[in-house]
Design an enzyme around this catalytic site. Structure first.
Site, PDB file in Angstrom:
ATOM      1  N   GLY A  14       0.776  -1.237   0.000  1.00 34.23           N
ATOM      2  CA  GLY A  14       0.000   0.000   0.000  1.00 34.23           C
ATOM      3  C   GLY A  14       0.806   1.285   0.000  1.00 34.23           C
ATOM      4  O   GLY A  14       0.389   2.277   0.601  1.00 34.23           O
ATOM      5  N   MET A  93      -4.563  -7.122  -6.895  1.00 35.05           N
ATOM      6  CA  MET A  93      -4.083  -8.153  -7.809  1.00 35.05           C
ATOM      7  C   MET A  93      -5.150  -9.199  -8.173  1.00 35.05           C
ATOM      8  O   MET A  93      -4.826 -10.356  -8.438  1.00 35.05           O
ATOM      9  CB  MET A  93      -2.823  -8.818  -7.236  1.00 35.05           C
ATOM     10  N   LEU A  96     -10.957  -8.282 -12.326  1.00 30.96           N
ATOM     11  CA  LEU A  96     -12.378  -8.023 -12.077  1.00 30.96           C
ATOM     12  C   LEU A  96     -13.206  -8.439 -13.293  1.00 30.96           C
ATOM     13  O   LEU A  96     -12.739  -8.357 -14.431  1.00 30.96           O
ATOM     14  CB  LEU A  96     -12.576  -6.538 -11.768  1.00 30.96           C
ATOM     15  N   HIS A 112      -0.536   1.290 -13.089  1.00 28.47           N
ATOM     16  CA  HIS A 112       0.212   0.140 -13.610  1.00 28.47           C
ATOM     17  C   HIS A 112       1.678   0.536 -13.785  1.00 28.47           C
ATOM     18  O   HIS A 112       1.963   1.620 -14.311  1.00 28.47           O
ATOM     19  CB  HIS A 112      -0.384  -0.314 -14.947  1.00 28.47           C
ATOM     20  N   GLN A 176       7.606   7.791  -8.992  1.00 30.31           N
ATOM     21  CA  GLN A 176       6.742   8.526  -9.929  1.00 30.31           C
ATOM     22  C   GLN A 176       5.280   8.103  -9.794  1.00 30.31           C
ATOM     23  O   GLN A 176       4.373   8.928  -9.979  1.00 30.31           O
ATOM     24  CB  GLN A 176       7.232   8.334 -11.366  1.00 30.31           C
TER      25      GLN A 176
HETATM   26  C1  GAR Z   1       2.583  -0.797  -7.721  1.00 35.73           C
HETATM   27  O1  GAR Z   1       3.831  -0.748  -8.337  1.00 35.73           O
HETATM   28  C2  GAR Z   1       1.476  -0.833  -8.756  1.00 35.73           C
HETATM   29  O2  GAR Z   1       1.787  -0.073  -9.902  1.00 35.73           O
HETATM   30  C3  GAR Z   1       1.431  -2.302  -9.079  1.00 35.73           C
HETATM   31  O3  GAR Z   1       1.551  -2.932  -7.839  1.00 35.73           O
HETATM   32  C4  GAR Z   1       2.368  -2.136  -6.992  1.00 35.73           C
HETATM   33  C5  GAR Z   1       1.665  -1.959  -5.666  1.00 35.73           C
HETATM   34  O4  GAR Z   1       2.525  -1.326  -4.774  1.00 35.73           O
HETATM   35  N1  GAR Z   1       0.207  -2.654  -9.737  1.00 35.73           N
HETATM   36  C6  GAR Z   1       0.103  -3.615 -10.637  1.00 35.73           C
HETATM   37  O5  GAR Z   1       1.046  -4.298 -10.994  1.00 35.73           O
HETATM   38  C7  GAR Z   1      -1.288  -3.817 -11.199  1.00 35.73           C
HETATM   39  N2  GAR Z   1      -1.240  -4.503 -12.455  1.00 35.73           N
HETATM   40  P1  GAR Z   1       1.945  -0.609  -3.491  1.00 35.73           P
HETATM   41  O6  GAR Z   1       1.102  -1.656  -2.755  1.00 35.73           O
HETATM   42  O7  GAR Z   1       3.169  -0.241  -2.708  1.00 35.73           O
HETATM   43  O8  GAR Z   1       1.131   0.570  -3.912  1.00 35.73           O
END
Ligand code: GAR
Length: 216
Positions: A14, A93, A96, A112, A176
């Site tokens: 998160g 993850m 949907l 993403h 970023q």
């Molecule tokens: C992030 O890098 C997000 O872009 C990626 O999961 C990570 C979550 O990190 N999302 C995906 O790969 C979705 N396809 P976080 O829990 O530290 O925000």
């Protein structure tokens, strides 16, 4: 100002949720993080939400054993109970269903870790290194039924350096992500995003100046 009520859906640590919570502290931010929802009861994001005094609910996907409709119906009940108007997927993850996505059309965004449409799916940073691309980055987009598709709202590009490891590149991109996600959510909540076919227009936003070259 009436703030839009946002649910952030997480499966992991998160850090993007953290960036959204921080941005939403500003009095003029047009969205309130009203709920954090996770398919994993042990997600770090749920603890982060509780620390911030935000409602945190787990709808464990495991007992549903692949019954995505029943899982989503349970999530929808929680979203309704909290009066949610916008969903921000932040490392959520689970794929949907088309029905759920269509019900939230125009009101659900995702972040993403690649410059879409390059590298949809998983392992984006290693795939970018392996492909030899000179720029990589992250994308915020509206969610449509195709995974990692949907009209792009914002992107940030970072250079891929000659000696990059997956971890180093991921960290550069993540910094970023934490910039563009709060900005994109604010634009959506403020009604500044217009969808034109496969593209979006952000009202009142301008592009950057100059060009980037890599290597130089
Ligand atoms: C992030 O890098 C997000 O872009 C990626 O999961 C990570 C979550 O990190 N999302 C995906 O790969 C979705 N396809 P976080 O829990 O530290 O925000």
């Amino acid at each position: 100002m009436v703030k839009k009520r946002v649910a952030v859906l997480v499966s992991g640590r998160g850090s993007n949720l953290g960036a959204l919570l921080a941005a939403a502290q500003a009095p003029d931010y047009p969205a309130e993080i009203a709920l954090v929802l996770s398919n994993r009861p042990d997600a770090g994001g749920l603890a982060k939400a509780r620390e911030a005094g935000v409602a945190a609910v787990a709808v464990d996907s495991r007992p549903f054993k692949g019954d995505r409709l029943a899982f989503e119906a349970e999530m929808q009940k929680v979203l309704d109970a909290h009066g949610i108007e916008i969903i921000a997927l932040a490392g959520f993850m689970r794929v949907l269903t088309e029905g759920f996505v269509t019900a939230w059309n125009g009101r659900m965004i995702n972040i993403h870790p690649s410059l879409l449409p390059c590298f949809p799916g998983l392992d984006t940073h290693q795939r970018a290194i392996d492909a030899g691309v000179r720029f990589h980055g992250c994308t915020v987009h509206l969610v449509t039924p195709g995974v990692d598709e949907g009209p792009i709202i914002a992107q940030a590009a970072v250079p891929v350096l000659a000696d990059d490891t997956e971890e180093a590149l991921a960290a550069r991109v993540l910094a970023q992500e934490h910039q563009i996600y709060p900005a994109a959510l604010a634009w959506l909540a403020a009604g500044r995003i217009r969808v034109e076919g496969a593209r979006t227009v952000v009202e009142g936003a301008t592009g950057p100046e100059g060009v980037l070259r890599n290597p130089c």
